[in-house]
Design an enzyme around this catalytic site. Structure first.
Site, PDB file in Angstrom:
ATOM      1  CB  ALA A 257     -10.237  30.638  22.908  1.00  0.00           C
ATOM      2  CB  ALA A 258     -15.152  29.179  25.921  1.00  0.00           C
ATOM      3  N   GLY A 259     -15.694  31.463  23.843  1.00  0.00           N
ATOM      4  CA  GLY A 259     -16.608  32.241  23.018  1.00  0.00           C
ATOM      5  C   GLY A 259     -16.208  32.261  21.559  1.00  0.00           C
ATOM      6  CG  ASP A 260     -12.595  33.831  20.478  1.00  0.00           C
ATOM      7  OD1 ASP A 260     -13.449  34.731  20.424  1.00  0.00           O
ATOM      8  OD2 ASP A 260     -11.479  33.989  21.021  1.00  0.00           O
TER       9      ASP A 260
END
Length: 322
Positions: A257-260
């Site tokens: 979820a870092a990209g989210d």
């Protein structure tokens, strides 16, 4: 259309996937056919669309989510988790059958692999999207979408947003070939180095190669490309400039979820009227904080945490905080 042209528009709408994330943590990932003992397990809200909606909500933007959830035992998890983050779920449709599922495995080096089963997400259709975007357009500046929705809908989502004057950010994950008609409707594309490589055919390993890949997107009609390079920062390619915005040094525990987090904060910042470079810096801080915690939605940082990291960076490196 610039997001600053209509002052009443400050909202973010996310059209995308929602899942129940079942995550296991272990020292290493098992080899093919091997069974190992893990260290921990979590069951939380996930899906790239839902995660980005939560991130945008935590960033402070009025945020709405458009997607589908099943009527199974995970329905309550989805509804309560999105609502707790302040996300408007008026356009979250409940359909018969199971909610989407993501099985995530994370090892001690913070690397992960993921198997996503769309299930209820496959019920998303043009009628639902059109109804939601038409209703939300008067107050919405930015649309976020990804490629976990049915591929046949991506062109419709981006085209309808363009017709309504909504700035569109596409997170092209999981990476898949798209027709040129889609690219022409995208204002900002945000691939990581792997996705940029798969889509452009240019091997992206550093800022110079990211700049070449960014040019590939612009040649197809995208307004700007923001290519994330993990600890090498973000390469921002526009028709007039190419810049690199540095990463924030953190100790990674789980990259899920870092990209989210990055996408949600980017959308929220742009919706508030921020310039692209400033929005990318805010997004980079949010993405950095997300890798310091386990899980998908539980790792998404609040605005106070992000602002604190920006302030620390300004003090340490002389950067200008937002």
């Amino acid at each position: 259309m610039s997001v600053t042209e209509i002052p009443s528009r400050r909202g973010v709408v996310v059209v995308g996937s929602v899942t129940a994330d079942l995550t296991t943590f272990s020292q290493r990932l098992p080899a093919r056919g091997e069974t190992i003992l893990g260290d921990d397990f979590t069951l939380v809200l996930g899906g790239k669309g839902a995660n980005q909606a939560v991130a945008a909500g935590l960033a402070g933007a009025p945020t709405s989510f458009v997607g589908c959830v099943g009527d199974d035992l995970f329905h309550r998890l989805v509804v309560e988790s999105l609502s707790a983050a302040g996300v408007d779920i008026t356009h979250l449709r409940t359909v018969q059958g199971p909610t989407g599922i993501a099985h995530i495995r994370v090892d001690d080096s913070a690397q992960n692999d993921i198997v996503t089963v769309p299930l209820a997400n496959s019920a998303l259709d043009a009628t639902q999207i059109d109804r939601a975007l038409t209703a939300l357009a008067p107050t919405t500046a930015v649309l976020l979408t990804q490629l976990e929705t049915p591929s046949t809908l991506t062109e419709y989502i981006t085209g309808r947003a363009r017709e309504l004057g909504i700035t569109t950010i596409l997170d092209p994950a999981p990476a898949a070939p798209l027709p040129d008609a889609v690219w022409r409707n995208v204002d900002i594309v945000t691939p990581n180095e792997t996705e940029a490589t798969l889509l452009s055919g240019i091997t992206v390993t550093d800022a110079p190669s990211a700049a070449l890949a960014g040019a590939w997107f612009l040649e197809r009609g995208v307004g700007a490309a923001v290519i994330t390079l993990a600890d090498q920062g973000s390469c921002v390619v526009t028709p007039t400039s190419t810049t690199v915005i540095g990463a924030f040094p953190v100790t990674a525990i789980d990259t899920t979820a870092a990209g989210d987090a990055y996408a949600g904060y980017l959308g929220a910042a742009l919706a508030s009227g921020a310039e692209l470079a400033d929005a990318v810096q805010l997004a980079a801080a949010a993405g950095a904080l997300a890798v310091t915690k386990r899980g998908a939605s539980p790792s998404l940082p609040g605005r106070e945490e992000v602002d604190a990291l920006l302030a620390e960076n300004a003090a340490a490196e002389g950067a200008t905080a937002l």
